[in-house]
Design an enzyme around this catalytic site. Structure first.
Site: not given
Ligand code: MRU
Length: 339
Positions: A47-49, A84, A178, A219, A229-230
């Site tokens: 996970r993480g963009a 996703r 996270q 994201d 974002n999250k």
């Molecule tokens: O659902 P996730 O854990 O994939 O969400 C991740 C985020 O929202 C991060 O803040 C975003 O991807 C930036 S990661 C450098």
């Protein structure tokens, strides 16, 4: 650089760290089929963009090598692309690999570039962090989230290495934690002083703890600066505005979606009810509770003081500065790909 290797090419598989098990267990898995690749992304094992983008790039390169039928290959690649919906890095990376002559070389290049991009983001963000800054952040934005050095957390780690002694207030990031599981772990590994706090503690932290800035990842960013974002990020931006605290986004150019004008065009992933109605595998809400579980929210551009990118700091008016960003040259990698 990294304590862990979130993603690596492994000859006949894509090797990845199952992030769902951290911080208690370090287990590497090998994705070999479209079901493995799609499953790892959907389940948030990866996970993480930017990290999703790197993993998907290797995944599609693997499919290209294992599937001779073009129709079936494109079908499976589009399953990966759609695993996703919110982080644009996923579609961006898959499209790059599909358009390339050599899929594996392109995937390796995307990975190498991400490392260089993260270094540039960390350098560019350094100037925004005052000495002894008290910083609020959310989710995980370190090496685990990018397969490089991180975005928002990369900037914080650069400040730590540059003897600025940042102190972080890290949101736990309900419902999947996270922040608690991954960001706090990476803060510890980097030797950054940090408090872990409930997401709902952010208001009193800004009121009473002398917070100097908020910095988070992204994201997907629309051309007017609206940023997905999250979940919980938008609340932090509103709180920061109320308390007169600058709110920054650190993100690579691959997270900007230059094709969309505004944030309401960004699809928001809604995840299953159990993530909210249960905690640590145990049901906490009454049976039959109806749940709203958006994984992301959209912060309006006017609440964002600046974007830290590999091309520099991007400031308002975003309707001019973000389209300008699209025209900048891509980060070039000097050394040949080694991953
Ligand atoms: O659902 P996730 O854990 O994939 O969400 C991740 C985020 O929202 C991060 O803040 C975003 O991807 C930036 S990661 C450098």
């Amino acid at each position: 650089m990294n304590e862990f290797i979130p993603v690596a090419w492994d000859g006949d598989a894509v090797r990845y760290l199952d992030q769902r098990l951290l911080p208690h267990e370090v287990r590497y898995e090998r994705a070999q089929t479209v079901a493995d690749i799609e499953g790892a992304i959907k389940s948030l094992a990866i996970r993480g963009a930017p990290c999703i983008g790197v993993f998907a790039a290797y995944g599609v390169a693997l499919l290209r090598r294992t599937i001779s039928d073009d129709g079936r290959f494109l079908e499976e690649a589009s399953r990966v692309r759609a695993a996703r919906p919110t982080a644009v890095n996923l579609a961006w990376a898959v499209d790059r690999v599909l358009a390339a002559g050599d899929a594996l070389e392109e995937a390796k290049l995307i990975h190498e570039e991400q490392v260089a991009i993260d270094e540039a983001i960390a350098q560019n963000g350094f100037e925004l962090i005052p000495k002894n800054a008290r910083i609020v952040t959310i989710c995980n934005t370190g090496p685990l989230a990018t397969a490089g050095g991180g975005t928002a957390l990369g900037v914080i780690i650069a400040a730590q290495r540059g003897a600025k002694k940042p102190h972080v207030f890290a949101c736990e990031t309900r419902p999947l934690l996270q922040g608690a599981r991954l960001n706090y772990l990476e803060l510890q590994q980097a030797g950054v002083d940090a408090f872990l706090m409930a997401d709902s503690a952010a208001a009193i932290a800004m009121q009473r703890k002398g917070i100097d800035l908020v910095i988070v990842g992204a994201d997907r960013i629309a051309s007017n600066g609206d940023t997905a974002n999250k979940i919980g990020t938008y609340a932090l931006a509103i709180l920061a505005a109320h308390h007169g605290i600058p709110f920054y986004i650190a993100a690579p150019r691959s997270t900007f979606d230059f094709a969309i004008r505004r944030g309401d065009e960004i699809p928001i992933e809604e995840r299953n009810a159990e993530e909210v109605s249960s905690f640590a595998g145990r049901r906490v809400a009454p049976e039959g509770a109806a749940v709203y579980n958006p994984a992301f929210d959209v912060t309006p551009g006017h609440l964002i003081a600046a974007f830290v990118t590999e091309c520099g700091i991007v400031r308002s008016p975003y309707v001019e500065s973000i389209p300008d960003l699209e025209l900048r040259p891509r980060v070039r990698v000097a050394t040949p790909a080694t991953h």
